[in-house]
Design a protein around this motif. Structure first.
Motif, mmCIF file in Angstrom:
data_model
loop_
_atom_site.group_PDB
_atom_site.id
_atom_site.type_symbol
_atom_site.label_atom_id
_atom_site.label_comp_id
_atom_site.label_asym_id
_atom_site.label_seq_id
_atom_site.Cartn_x
_atom_site.Cartn_y
_atom_site.Cartn_z
ATOM 1 N N ALA A 231 13.205 44.383 8.983
ATOM 2 C CA ALA A 231 14.673 44.459 9.090
ATOM 3 C C ALA A 231 15.249 45.478 8.101
ATOM 4 O O ALA A 231 15.996 45.124 7.190
ATOM 5 N N ILE A 232 14.909 46.753 8.288
ATOM 6 C CA ILE A 232 15.353 47.789 7.340
ATOM 7 C C ILE A 232 16.860 47.980 7.381
ATOM 8 O O ILE A 232 17.523 48.079 6.345
ATOM 9 N N MET A 233 17.439 48.036 8.601
ATOM 10 C CA MET A 233 18.872 48.296 8.736
ATOM 11 C C MET A 233 19.706 47.221 8.038
ATOM 12 O O MET A 233 20.703 47.518 7.384
ATOM 13 N N TYR A 234 19.305 45.963 8.172
ATOM 14 C CA TYR A 234 20.049 44.888 7.527
ATOM 15 C C TYR A 234 20.090 45.078 6.016
ATOM 16 O O TYR A 234 21.138 44.932 5.382
ATOM 17 N N LEU B 214 28.864 43.571 9.962
ATOM 18 C CA LEU B 214 27.683 44.334 9.552
ATOM 19 C C LEU B 214 26.439 43.455 9.528
ATOM 20 O O LEU B 214 25.349 43.869 9.949
ATOM 21 N N GLY B 215 26.587 42.225 9.015
ATOM 22 C CA GLY B 215 25.448 41.314 8.966
ATOM 23 C C GLY B 215 24.955 40.950 10.350
ATOM 24 O O GLY B 215 23.738 40.904 10.600
ATOM 25 N N THR B 216 25.908 40.693 11.256
ATOM 26 C CA THR B 216 25.526 40.369 12.634
ATOM 27 C C THR B 216 24.785 41.535 13.282
ATOM 28 O O THR B 216 23.779 41.341 13.979
ATOM 29 N N ILE C 96 19.705 47.824 4.274
ATOM 30 C CA ILE C 96 20.508 48.997 3.888
ATOM 31 C C ILE C 96 21.980 48.612 3.815
ATOM 32 O O ILE C 96 22.678 48.928 2.839
ATOM 33 N N MET C 97 22.467 47.936 4.831
ATOM 34 C CA MET C 97 23.883 47.522 4.845
ATOM 35 C C MET C 97 24.154 46.465 3.777
ATOM 36 O O MET C 97 25.244 46.413 3.205
#
Length: 395
Positions: free
Chosen positions: A116-119, A100-102, A121-122
């Motif tokens: 980096a919104i997606m990062y 997920l981080g990658t 959120i995860m």
């Protein structure tokens, strides 16, 4: 008193270790859920990228396809190798976190003009879902955040990279606090659940054994012995049921008092347990509600008052059983304490038929044999054959 630790969310290492099975199960379940969400999200991005909708560039379709493939492989491993992934759930947790981080870092790098919104959120999802220990989760969080910020400052404008830095500091601080509180709450639930299970087990154990003799009580003895009959249906195991009744017990109570009577009952139960080799059974099986009935262990119970019952297993013939019963009777007769000399008892034993599925028939034959012992003068053993339907007994 066990020392509590920040590392284990405010609990001791021993408590954390006791909850390990539930932690592993929870982590694996959450890994499956998180991976399913990740797969669906990537497949959606593949679709949007292929159609060039909502600003999802077609140039990124290959990356989304690769992560979709990885998610399929990871999910297949979790589902197919259930016991292995459950045992090593913490490893698969960190694999999922790394994946997920990658993904978050790659997506952020490929979109240099967006924060980096997606990062993040995860990052929040991971902090709420997985239980490791505080130090490991902090290290994983810091390493992931460092990787994101390194890529941001390398591939993005300074203003956006600075925005990522600000968000990273806020999210790292908040997610660490949320992780600690959520996982502390979960472990508290695990501890309460284990405590409830322990109470239920103790109640079941107490309800299974006679409080005076620590032998099985009537109900539990018959439920276990009939389960033995069902389990050994195809084995034709040689088994004997024996009833034992103390002779002159009423006179002991009347002349010497009920306290002496209780002492006699206790000693009788102890001798029965020792003679049928149940000492080891009661030290182990009494601590759990799970009985390994495949083992040829003898069972002993108290029916009530001065009546006892024994199921003898692990013998091959009557000739092997009679010495065991005779030793029991001899030891009872040899009892001496506080001016009391000799416990006398009548025995009635019978072989259990291979066709019997409950104890009713065997109990009736053993009871007839016990009556014959009483009629013939008491303090002796009578044995009824499994084939003797007319109630005749042999001494």
């Amino acid at each position: 008193m066990e020392q509590k630790s920040f590392i284990y969310y405010g609990y001791s290492h021993a408590t954390y270790r006791e909850c390990r099975a539930m932690i592993n199960s929870t982590n694996r379940a959450h890994a499956i859920i998180m991976n399913a969400w990740f797969l669906v999200m990537n497949l959606l991005y593949v679709l949007l990228s292929a159609m060039n909708l909502f600003g999802v560039s077609q140039e990124l379709i290959g990356y989304y396809a690769i992560f979709s493939f990885l998610a399929v492989i990871y999910g297949a491993v979790l589902v197919i190798f259930q016991s292995f992934t459950l045992k090593h759930s913490i490893f698969f947790v960190y694999v999922n976190i790394a994946m997920l981080g990658t993904f978050g870092v790659v997506v952020s790098t490929l979109q240099p003009y967006m924060p980096a919104i997606m990062y993040f959120i995860m990052f929040i999802f991971v902090s709420l879902l997985y239980i490791g220990n505080m130090i490991r989760m902090l290290v994983a969080s810091i390493l992931g955040t460092f990787a994101l910020l390194a890529c941001s400052f390398c591939f993005k404008t300074f203003s956006i990279a600075y925005h990522d830095l600000y968000n990273a500091m806020i999210v790292l601080f908040l997610s660490s606090g949320l992780h600690y509180m959520f996982q502390r709450s979960r472990i508290e639930q695990f501890v309460l659940y284990q405590r409830d299970l322990q109470i239920q087990k103790e109640l079941e154990i107490k309800s299974s054994f006679d409080s005076l003799t620590e032998l099985l009580n009537r109900g539990r003895f018959f439920s276990i012995s009939e389960e033995v009959l069902r389990i050994n249906e195809s084995k034709n195991e040689y088994m004997v049921l024996c009833l034992l009744d103390l002779d002159g017990f009423k006179q002991i109570n009347d002349k010497m008092g009920h306290q002496m009577g209780d002492k006699v009952i206790q000693i009788t139960g102890k001798i029965i347990a020792e003679c049928v080799d149940e000492g080891k059974l009661f030290q182990t099986e009494r601590q759990t509600s799970a009985w390994d009935l495949e083992k040829p262990l003898n069972l002993a119970g108290r029916l009530g008052g001065d009546e006892f019952i024994v199921l003898i297993r692990g013998k091959n013939s009557r000739e092997e059983v009679i010495p065991l019963l005779q030793n029991m009777l001899d030891r009872l007769n040899a009892v001496k304490f506080d001016g009391f000399s000799g416990i006398q008892a009548s025995f009635g034993a019978t072989e259990i038929k291979s066709s019997e599925r409950d104890m009713d028939g065997a109990y009736s034959r053993a009871d007839a044999a016990l009556y014959e012992s009483k009629r013939a003068g008491k303090n002796q053993i009578h044995f009824s054959s499994a084939n003797e339907e007319n109630g005749e007994v042999q001494k």
